[in-house]
Design a protein around this motif. Sequence first.
Motif, PDB file in Angstrom:
ATOM      1  N   UNK A 103      17.617  24.896  33.734  1.00  0.00           N
ATOM      2  CA  UNK A 103      18.011  23.806  34.610  1.00  0.00           C
ATOM      3  C   UNK A 103      19.225  23.047  34.100  1.00  0.00           C
ATOM      4  N   UNK A 104      20.398  23.212  34.771  1.00  0.00           N
ATOM      5  CA  UNK A 104      21.545  22.416  34.393  1.00  0.00           C
ATOM      6  C   UNK A 104      21.291  20.920  34.513  1.00  0.00           C
ATOM      7  N   UNK A 105      20.412  20.497  35.448  1.00  0.00           N
ATOM      8  CA  UNK A 105      20.130  19.063  35.578  1.00  0.00           C
ATOM      9  C   UNK A 105      19.448  18.550  34.318  1.00  0.00           C
ATOM     10  N   UNK A 106      18.465  19.292  33.810  1.00  0.00           N
ATOM     11  CA  UNK A 106      17.809  18.880  32.572  1.00  0.00           C
ATOM     12  C   UNK A 106      18.794  18.872  31.414  1.00  0.00           C
ATOM     13  N   UNK A 107      19.696  19.844  31.395  1.00  0.00           N
ATOM     14  CA  UNK A 107      20.663  19.957  30.313  1.00  0.00           C
ATOM     15  C   UNK A 107      21.858  19.031  30.530  1.00  0.00           C
ATOM     16  N   UNK A 108      21.965  18.466  31.696  1.00  0.00           N
ATOM     17  CA  UNK A 108      23.092  17.638  32.086  1.00  0.00           C
ATOM     18  C   UNK A 108      24.408  18.377  31.916  1.00  0.00           C
ATOM     19  N   UNK A 109      24.419  19.615  32.371  1.00  0.00           N
ATOM     20  CA  UNK A 109      25.606  20.462  32.334  1.00  0.00           C
ATOM     21  C   UNK A 109      26.071  20.715  33.765  1.00  0.00           C
ATOM     22  N   UNK A 110      27.380  20.667  34.010  1.00  0.00           N
ATOM     23  CA  UNK A 110      27.866  20.982  35.354  1.00  0.00           C
ATOM     24  C   UNK A 110      27.741  22.470  35.639  1.00  0.00           C
ATOM     25  N   UNK A 111      27.561  22.810  36.901  1.00  0.00           N
ATOM     26  CA  UNK A 111      27.569  24.234  37.267  1.00  0.00           C
ATOM     27  C   UNK A 111      29.020  24.609  37.563  1.00  0.00           C
ATOM     28  N   UNK A 112      29.507  25.572  36.824  1.00  0.00           N
ATOM     29  CA  UNK A 112      30.918  25.941  36.903  1.00  0.00           C
ATOM     30  C   UNK A 112      31.141  27.373  37.383  1.00  0.00           C
ATOM     31  N   UNK A 113      30.091  28.157  37.491  1.00  0.00           N
ATOM     32  CA  UNK A 113      30.263  29.583  37.749  1.00  0.00           C
ATOM     33  C   UNK A 113      29.766  30.023  39.118  1.00  0.00           C
ATOM     34  N   UNK A 114      29.832  29.160  40.091  1.00  0.00           N
ATOM     35  CA  UNK A 114      29.423  29.546  41.436  1.00  0.00           C
ATOM     36  C   UNK A 114      30.502  30.423  42.083  1.00  0.00           C
ATOM     37  N   UNK A 115      30.085  31.181  43.078  1.00  0.00           N
ATOM     38  CA  UNK A 115      31.025  31.967  43.880  1.00  0.00           C
ATOM     39  C   UNK A 115      32.079  31.009  44.440  1.00  0.00           C
ATOM     40  N   UNK A 116      33.280  31.512  44.665  1.00  0.00           N
ATOM     41  CA  UNK A 116      34.354  30.683  45.209  1.00  0.00           C
ATOM     42  C   UNK A 116      34.850  31.254  46.533  1.00  0.00           C
ATOM     43  N   UNK A 117      35.416  30.367  47.341  1.00  0.00           N
ATOM     44  CA  UNK A 117      36.013  30.766  48.609  1.00  0.00           C
ATOM     45  C   UNK A 117      37.323  29.997  48.771  1.00  0.00           C
ATOM     46  N   UNK A 118      38.312  30.658  49.369  1.00  0.00           N
ATOM     47  CA  UNK A 118      39.605  30.020  49.644  1.00  0.00           C
ATOM     48  C   UNK A 118      39.543  29.422  51.046  1.00  0.00           C
TER      49      UNK A 118
END
Length: 150
Positions: free
Chosen positions: A17-32
């Motif tokens: 859980x990034x919320x528990x870790x207080x880490x941002x999610x940076x590796x999501x799929x991207x779209x232009x």
Amino acid sequence: MFQRLFALLALSLTAMSPVLAQEPQMNLQRVRLTAGMYQIDAQVAQQPREREIGLMFRKEMPQQEGMLFVFEEPTTQCFWMKNTILPLTAAFVADDGRIVNLVDMQPQTTNTHCSEAPVRYVLEMNQGWFAKKNIKKGVKLGGAPFETHR
């Protein structure tokens, strides 16, 4: 032995859980996406957990980047900024890419900000990005997500 077990448990929870870790999610799929002549590189938050975390804990975001929240069905969408450090503007977007309304949101608040009509998409950008580009309610965004609903 208990210290080692506790450390392993803490490590597992952090990884889950990034919320528990207080880490941002940076590796999501991207779209232009496009907004007039402007290009937007948007991370796509499509799964419930991805949408829940959103841009929480991000300390910075390049001006041409944002996050596109994708929901299963058009409905009134409401957002808040708990655990979000950056001031953001939310564009509530109809299926065809038309901006229904824009709302500036202040960091670290639990005030709700809602769409004025049912929408499937919400695009969050750094606060002021839309205003600086003169992008207002009614402007149509371009990109693959909106092409399937035209």
